[in-house]
Design a protein around this motif. Structure first.
Motif, PDB file in Angstrom:
ATOM      1  N   TYR A  26       2.544  22.790  13.018  1.00  0.00           N
ATOM      2  CA  TYR A  26       3.254  22.112  11.948  1.00  0.00           C
ATOM      3  C   TYR A  26       2.740  20.689  11.812  1.00  0.00           C
ATOM      4  N   ALA A  27       2.902  20.148  10.629  1.00  0.00           N
ATOM      5  CA  ALA A  27       2.455  18.781  10.387  1.00  0.00           C
ATOM      6  C   ALA A  27       3.323  17.814  11.178  1.00  0.00           C
ATOM      7  N   GLU A  28       2.683  16.796  11.659  1.00  0.00           N
ATOM      8  CA  GLU A  28       3.424  15.768  12.373  1.00  0.00           C
ATOM      9  C   GLU A  28       4.024  14.813  11.358  1.00  0.00           C
ATOM     10  N   THR A  29       5.138  14.204  11.734  1.00  0.00           N
ATOM     11  CA  THR A  29       5.750  13.245  10.826  1.00  0.00           C
ATOM     12  C   THR A  29       4.887  12.002  10.750  1.00  0.00           C
ATOM     13  N   VAL A  30       4.861  11.407   9.579  1.00  0.00           N
ATOM     14  CA  VAL A  30       4.074  10.206   9.363  1.00  0.00           C
ATOM     15  C   VAL A  30       4.957   9.006   9.675  1.00  0.00           C
ATOM     16  N   ASN A  31       4.495   8.140  10.546  1.00  0.00           N
ATOM     17  CA  ASN A  31       5.251   6.947  10.882  1.00  0.00           C
ATOM     18  C   ASN A  31       4.939   5.864   9.870  1.00  0.00           C
ATOM     19  N   SER A  32       5.593   5.962   8.736  1.00  0.00           N
ATOM     20  CA  SER A  32       5.350   5.011   7.660  1.00  0.00           C
ATOM     21  C   SER A  32       6.641   4.261   7.361  1.00  0.00           C
ATOM     22  N   THR A  33       6.549   2.965   7.294  1.00  0.00           N
ATOM     23  CA  THR A  33       7.709   2.155   6.956  1.00  0.00           C
ATOM     24  C   THR A  33       7.784   1.934   5.458  1.00  0.00           C
ATOM     25  N   SER A  34       6.766   2.315   4.745  1.00  0.00           N
ATOM     26  CA  SER A  34       6.702   2.091   3.305  1.00  0.00           C
ATOM     27  C   SER A  34       7.233   3.302   2.555  1.00  0.00           C
ATOM     28  N   ASN A  35       8.071   3.068   1.588  1.00  0.00           N
ATOM     29  CA  ASN A  35       8.542   4.133   0.706  1.00  0.00           C
ATOM     30  C   ASN A  35       7.864   4.011  -0.648  1.00  0.00           C
ATOM     31  N   VAL A  36       6.608   3.605  -0.616  1.00  0.00           N
ATOM     32  CA  VAL A  36       5.837   3.389  -1.834  1.00  0.00           C
ATOM     33  C   VAL A  36       4.727   4.437  -1.919  1.00  0.00           C
ATOM     34  N   LEU A  37       4.632   5.059  -3.074  1.00  0.00           N
ATOM     35  CA  LEU A  37       3.550   5.998  -3.341  1.00  0.00           C
ATOM     36  C   LEU A  37       2.454   5.245  -4.074  1.00  0.00           C
ATOM     37  N   LYS A  38       1.240   5.300  -3.526  1.00  0.00           N
ATOM     38  CA  LYS A  38       0.099   4.651  -4.177  1.00  0.00           C
ATOM     39  C   LYS A  38      -0.712   5.725  -4.897  1.00  0.00           C
ATOM     40  N   ALA A  70       6.699   9.305  -2.169  1.00  0.00           N
ATOM     41  CA  ALA A  70       6.142   8.621  -0.996  1.00  0.00           C
ATOM     42  C   ALA A  70       6.444   9.440   0.259  1.00  0.00           C
ATOM     43  N   ASN A  71       5.551   9.390   1.216  1.00  0.00           N
ATOM     44  CA  ASN A  71       5.665  10.091   2.502  1.00  0.00           C
ATOM     45  C   ASN A  71       5.668  11.614   2.373  1.00  0.00           C
ATOM     46  N   HIS A  72       5.099  12.115   1.294  1.00  0.00           N
ATOM     47  CA  HIS A  72       4.939  13.570   1.120  1.00  0.00           C
ATOM     48  C   HIS A  72       3.958  14.073   2.166  1.00  0.00           C
ATOM     49  N   ILE A  73       4.113  15.305   2.573  1.00  0.00           N
ATOM     50  CA  ILE A  73       3.203  15.895   3.553  1.00  0.00           C
ATOM     51  C   ILE A  73       1.779  15.903   2.981  1.00  0.00           C
ATOM     52  N   PRO A  74       0.776  15.598   3.769  1.00  0.00           N
ATOM     53  CA  PRO A  74      -0.612  15.634   3.268  1.00  0.00           C
ATOM     54  C   PRO A  74      -0.959  17.033   2.745  1.00  0.00           C
ATOM     55  N   THR A  75      -1.615  17.068   1.613  1.00  0.00           N
ATOM     56  CA  THR A  75      -1.947  18.341   0.981  1.00  0.00           C
ATOM     57  C   THR A  75      -3.130  18.172   0.036  1.00  0.00           C
ATOM     58  N   VAL A  76      -3.774  19.277  -0.270  1.00  0.00           N
ATOM     59  CA  VAL A  76      -4.831  19.329  -1.284  1.00  0.00           C
ATOM     60  C   VAL A  76      -4.430  20.422  -2.256  1.00  0.00           C
ATOM     61  N   GLU A  77      -4.402  20.095  -3.535  1.00  0.00           N
ATOM     62  CA  GLU A  77      -3.990  21.055  -4.559  1.00  0.00           C
ATOM     63  C   GLU A  77      -5.016  21.126  -5.674  1.00  0.00           C
ATOM     64  N   PRO A 108      -2.177  10.939   4.327  1.00  0.00           N
ATOM     65  CA  PRO A 108      -1.067  10.611   5.240  1.00  0.00           C
ATOM     66  C   PRO A 108      -0.479   9.220   5.018  1.00  0.00           C
ATOM     67  N   ASN A 109      -1.198   8.323   4.381  1.00  0.00           N
ATOM     68  CA  ASN A 109      -0.707   6.957   4.169  1.00  0.00           C
ATOM     69  C   ASN A 109       0.004   6.800   2.821  1.00  0.00           C
ATOM     70  N   SER A 110       0.537   7.893   2.278  1.00  0.00           N
ATOM     71  CA  SER A 110       1.250   7.902   0.994  1.00  0.00           C
ATOM     72  C   SER A 110       0.367   7.493  -0.185  1.00  0.00           C
ATOM     73  N   THR A 111      -0.895   7.882  -0.144  1.00  0.00           N
ATOM     74  CA  THR A 111      -1.800   7.662  -1.268  1.00  0.00           C
ATOM     75  C   THR A 111      -2.121   9.015  -1.890  1.00  0.00           C
ATOM     76  N   LEU A 112      -1.863   9.118  -3.186  1.00  0.00           N
ATOM     77  CA  LEU A 112      -2.173  10.338  -3.934  1.00  0.00           C
ATOM     78  C   LEU A 112      -3.421  10.083  -4.762  1.00  0.00           C
ATOM     79  N   CYS A 113      -4.440  10.914  -4.564  1.00  0.00           N
ATOM     80  CA  CYS A 113      -5.706  10.799  -5.304  1.00  0.00           C
ATOM     81  C   CYS A 113      -5.816  11.990  -6.255  1.00  0.00           C
ATOM     82  N   ILE A 114      -5.909  11.685  -7.543  1.00  0.00           N
ATOM     83  CA  ILE A 114      -6.066  12.729  -8.559  1.00  0.00           C
ATOM     84  C   ILE A 114      -7.432  12.550  -9.196  1.00  0.00           C
ATOM     85  N   THR A 115      -8.200  13.630  -9.261  1.00  0.00           N
ATOM     86  CA  THR A 115      -9.486  13.598  -9.952  1.00  0.00           C
ATOM     87  C   THR A 115      -9.475  14.697 -11.015  1.00  0.00           C
TER      88      THR A 115
END
Length: 170
Positions: A26-38, A70-77, A108-115
């Protein structure tokens, strides 16, 4: 004797390997203090968003519509043709872009990359023009020219998705 011992060792090794492959991780929890989605939203010829803070992004994924916070599980779609809906955090506005497909990667750092190859603001389309183009493409699906027929089959699918997206937004 050696052969029997060697074969016995080989079968034990394969059982051990099989049991290792059968374990589920299972995915490990991300220790992020930021609730910001980049958000990074890039096309081959233009960058629409570059490390911009947003509240939420809704995507037309191959597996179905998904919302990313923010803090969504890492994924590729893989993305289907459809609307990318962006909820901006600075002015509480929503922007919608129609894309013909693409990919989204959540880091994992709450960055979403869309191409995507192309992206157009949804409000830049005229419903009447899309209906006209769709009607023309449907006429050419049964063409004797296989290239023309296959191109128009793709156009019909894309234009139907666009028309459906326009209808939902009005």
């Amino acid at each position: 004797m050696f052969r029997r011992h060697f074969l016995g060792l080989a079968s034990k090794t394969s059982i051990t390997r099989t049991s290792l492959l059968a374990k589920r991780f299972y995915a490990e929890t991300v220790n992020s203090t930021s609730n910001v989605l980049k958000l990074q939203f890039a096309l081959p010829h233009e960058t629409l968003y570059s490390n911009t803070e947003v509240k939420q992004v809704n995507l037309p994924a191959k597996s179905g519509q998904i919302g990313i916070l923010a803090n969504h599980i890492p994924t590729v779609e893989q993305l289907n043709s459809g609307v990318v809906e962006i909820f901006e955090s600075t002015n509480n506005s929503t922007k919608k872009y129609f894309i013909p497909g693409g990919f989204a990667t959540m880091q994992p750092n709450s960055t979403l990359c869309i191409t995507a190859v192309e992206a157009f603001p949804l409000d830049s389309f005229s419903e009447a023009n899309v209906k006209s183009l769709l009607q023309e493409a449907k006429k050419n699906i049964n063409s004797n020219d296989p290239k023309l027929a296959s191109e128009n089959t793709i156009k019909v699918e894309l234009l139907e998705n666009l028309l459906q997206s326009i209808s939902k937004s009005t």
